[in-house]
Design a protein around this motif. Structure first.
Motif, PDB file in Angstrom:
ATOM      1  N   PRO A   1     -67.700-105.838 -29.171  1.00  0.00           N
ATOM      2  CA  PRO A   1     -68.782-104.860 -29.110  1.00  0.00           C
ATOM      3  C   PRO A   1     -69.285-104.596 -27.692  1.00  0.00           C
ATOM      4  N   TYR A   2     -68.764-105.376 -26.705  1.00  0.00           N
ATOM      5  CA  TYR A   2     -69.371-105.346 -25.367  1.00  0.00           C
ATOM      6  C   TYR A   2     -69.156-104.001 -24.664  1.00  0.00           C
ATOM      7  N   SER A   3     -68.080-103.296 -25.019  1.00  0.00           N
ATOM      8  CA  SER A   3     -67.838-101.995 -24.382  1.00  0.00           C
ATOM      9  C   SER A   3     -69.010-101.045 -24.641  1.00  0.00           C
ATOM     10  N   LEU A   4     -69.704-101.240 -25.748  1.00  0.00           N
ATOM     11  CA  LEU A   4     -70.792-100.319 -26.095  1.00  0.00           C
ATOM     12  C   LEU A   4     -72.169-100.979 -26.039  1.00  0.00           C
ATOM     13  N   GLU A   5     -72.257-102.147 -25.458  1.00  0.00           N
ATOM     14  CA  GLU A   5     -73.531-102.889 -25.470  1.00  0.00           C
ATOM     15  C   GLU A   5     -73.949-103.386 -24.084  1.00  0.00           C
ATOM     16  N   GLY A   6     -74.041-102.510 -23.121  1.00  0.00           N
ATOM     17  CA  GLY A   6     -74.492-102.952 -21.792  1.00  0.00           C
ATOM     18  C   GLY A   6     -75.973-103.316 -21.796  1.00  0.00           C
ATOM     19  N   GLY A   7     -76.337-104.314 -21.030  1.00  0.00           N
ATOM     20  CA  GLY A   7     -77.760-104.655 -20.882  1.00  0.00           C
ATOM     21  C   GLY A   7     -78.241-105.700 -21.868  1.00  0.00           C
ATOM     22  N   THR A   8     -79.432-106.234 -21.622  1.00  0.00           N
ATOM     23  CA  THR A   8     -80.013-107.265 -22.496  1.00  0.00           C
ATOM     24  C   THR A   8     -80.332-106.676 -23.866  1.00  0.00           C
ATOM     25  N   PRO A   9     -79.755-107.213 -24.918  1.00  0.00           N
ATOM     26  CA  PRO A   9     -80.043-106.659 -26.255  1.00  0.00           C
ATOM     27  C   PRO A   9     -81.399-107.122 -26.788  1.00  0.00           C
ATOM     28  N   ASN A  10     -81.863-106.421 -27.805  1.00  0.00           N
ATOM     29  CA  ASN A  10     -83.136-106.774 -28.449  1.00  0.00           C
ATOM     30  C   ASN A  10     -82.881-107.925 -29.410  1.00  0.00           C
ATOM     31  N   VAL A  11     -82.682-109.111 -28.834  1.00  0.00           N
ATOM     32  CA  VAL A  11     -82.260-110.244 -29.651  1.00  0.00           C
ATOM     33  C   VAL A  11     -83.388-110.735 -30.568  1.00  0.00           C
ATOM     34  N   LEU A  12     -84.627-110.559 -30.146  1.00  0.00           N
ATOM     35  CA  LEU A  12     -85.750-110.899 -31.028  1.00  0.00           C
ATOM     36  C   LEU A  12     -85.718-109.990 -32.268  1.00  0.00           C
ATOM     37  N   GLY A  13     -85.535-108.703 -32.013  1.00  0.00           N
ATOM     38  CA  GLY A  13     -85.453-107.761 -33.132  1.00  0.00           C
ATOM     39  C   GLY A  13     -84.296-108.095 -34.048  1.00  0.00           C
ATOM     40  N   VAL A  14     -83.172-108.494 -33.468  1.00  0.00           N
ATOM     41  CA  VAL A  14     -81.989-108.826 -34.277  1.00  0.00           C
ATOM     42  C   VAL A  14     -82.273-110.062 -35.147  1.00  0.00           C
ATOM     43  N   ALA A  15     -83.042-111.005 -34.623  1.00  0.00           N
ATOM     44  CA  ALA A  15     -83.408-112.183 -35.428  1.00  0.00           C
ATOM     45  C   ALA A  15     -84.201-111.737 -36.659  1.00  0.00           C
ATOM     46  N   GLY A  16     -85.091-110.779 -36.469  1.00  0.00           N
ATOM     47  CA  GLY A  16     -85.857-110.247 -37.598  1.00  0.00           C
ATOM     48  C   GLY A  16     -84.978-109.452 -38.540  1.00  0.00           C
ATOM     49  N   LEU A  17     -84.067-108.676 -37.957  1.00  0.00           N
ATOM     50  CA  LEU A  17     -83.160-107.863 -38.782  1.00  0.00           C
ATOM     51  C   LEU A  17     -82.292-108.750 -39.673  1.00  0.00           C
ATOM     52  N   ALA A  18     -81.807-109.857 -39.098  1.00  0.00           N
ATOM     53  CA  ALA A  18     -80.964-110.769 -39.894  1.00  0.00           C
ATOM     54  C   ALA A  18     -81.738-111.278 -41.106  1.00  0.00           C
ATOM     55  N   ALA A  19     -83.023-111.575 -40.919  1.00  0.00           N
ATOM     56  CA  ALA A  19     -83.848-112.049 -42.048  1.00  0.00           C
ATOM     57  C   ALA A  19     -84.031-110.920 -43.069  1.00  0.00           C
TER      58      ALA A  19
END
Ligand SMILES: Cc1ncc(COP(=O)(O)O)c(C=O)c1O
Length: 382
Positions: free
Chosen positions: A240-258
């Motif tokens: 996925p790195y080709s389309l994911e430059g920069g610091t991702p919203n990893v906090l948001g992703v933790a919430g999304l996973a829940a």
């Protein structure tokens, strides 16, 4: 507040989402990095776990195919702008949100593409009208799965089969269906699936994803750090790195996973069935009350939890929305809902309609209060 604006973003979130956000923010909110320290690794694992969850939930072809984005608009823009080439023909519909309509219209105005906007009837697209719009130059068909104005669910399997036969790519905007309507990427002919994390997957705002199927290869649209391959002078080629430059919203992703876990445990379609049952009350009320009508055809089996009401003459949707908010503490969405073309087709342009969209925690009593408020507001007009 009685919150009936879940089509914009869901509220409240399941308790487990708040807990996941709190826990992650307090323990693991580092910058994900594959070669980093323990906290960075924990953050990276959170991204990976969520990619696995998405891949299982939607039946994808591999975790690397899931791109985290800021919202559905972001996902759609990455797909559209990363795929289109000068001279392409693109098909879309009059049901689309501006996040599909605007990038395509801009490319059309600039002379980069030709564009066909297929008309819906009573809120539904006829797969045959897509077939008729195809040309040898059609490279992309970009359609919404469920209308955000009307709540009508489109026959994307039948349309996808036609698109695949023609050799074009099929981009589906699942903003209003992801988490509510079953989507199986293994058996469908969807090439790219765009959706927000913050609606019926119950993640926080600032989350979204794009699935990139094996037939699609969007160009990198934002180049930068990827947490690895730092020696490479240009953006890494692999997903996925080709389309994911920069610091991702990893906090948001933790919430999304829940949020995804919550939906997966309850089963897709449970929230939809509940919301449609609540909307049935509104449909019956509109039938029985002079001056009111619903927009689009009401077919509960092919409907998500959004419904537009055409308001009586003498009062505008904006006035009704303002009074509902100010005097009754009820949140709905008046206006065009970022989808001007369908309002033009319905004859509700430029004022629009009032849209209500209950969520999984909405109750029948709240709908009764909403309908009572409408009766009070319009008593003087009718
Ligand atoms: C059908 C549809 N597509 C796209 C979007 C854009 O989503 P986001 O606000 O996550 O960018 C929305 C938002 O309401 C929508 O309803």
């Amino acid at each position: 507040m009685i919150y009936l604006d879940n089509a914009a973003t869901s509220f409240p979130k399941p308790e487990t989402v708040y807990q996941a956000l709190d826990k992650f923010a307090r323990t693991s909110l580092a910058n994900p990095g594959r070669a980093g320290h323990k906290m960075a690794m924990a953050a990276e694992r959170t991204l990976d776990d969520c990619r696995h969850a998405l891949n299982r939930f939607f039946g994808g072809e591999g975790i690397e195919r899931w791109i985290f984005t800021c919202n559905c608009t972001d996902s759609l823009n990455i797909a559209i702008k990363g795929l289109i080439k000068p001279g392409d023909h693109v098909i879309t519909s009059d049901l689309e949100h501006n996040s599909v309509s605007r990038p395509l219209r801009k490319l059309e105005k600039e002379g980069v593409i030709t564009l066909t906007r297929v008309a819906s009837t009573d809120g539904y697209l006829d797969p045959e009208s897509i077939r008729q719009a195809l040309t040898p130059k059609t490279s992309l068909v970009a359609l919404t799965h469920a209308s955000n104005v009307l709540g009508t669910v489109q026959p994307i399997d039948a349309i996808g089969a036609i698109v695949r036969e023609a050799g074009a790519l099929f981009l589906v905007d699942a903003a209003q269906s992801a988490g509510l309507v079953p989507i199986d990427l293994k058996t469908s002919t969807i090439d790219l699936l765009a959706f927000p994390g913050h609606k019926a997957l119950y993640g926080p705002t600032g989350t979204g994803a794009l699935y990139v199927g094996p037939r699609a290869n969007p160009r990198a649209w934002r180049e930068g750090g990827t947490g690895g391959d730092s020696a490479s002078e240009t953006q890494p080629q692999q997903l996925p790195y080709s389309l994911e430059g920069g610091t991702p919203n990893v906090l948001g992703v933790a919430g999304l996973a829940a949020g995804i876990a919550w939906v997966a445990e309850r089963g897709v379609d449970v929230a939809r069935a509940h919301e449609v049952e609540l909307l049935q009350k509104v449909v019956d009320w509109a039938d029985a009350n002079e001056g009111w009508s619903i927009a689009g055809r009401w077919e509960p089996a092919t409907h998500v939890g959004a419904l537009s009401l055409i308001v009586p003459e003498g009062i505008s949707p904006q006035e009704i929305g303002g009074i509902l908010d100010g005097s009754f503490d009820i949140a709905i969405r008046p206006g065009l809902h970022c989808s001007p073309y369908i309002h033009k087709a319905l004859g509700t342009f430029p004022d629009g309609t009032i849209r209500l969209s209950p969520g999984p925690f909405s109750t029948e009593a709240e709908i009764d209060t909403f309908l009572g408020a409408l009766e009070e507001i319009t008593a003087g007009v009718l």
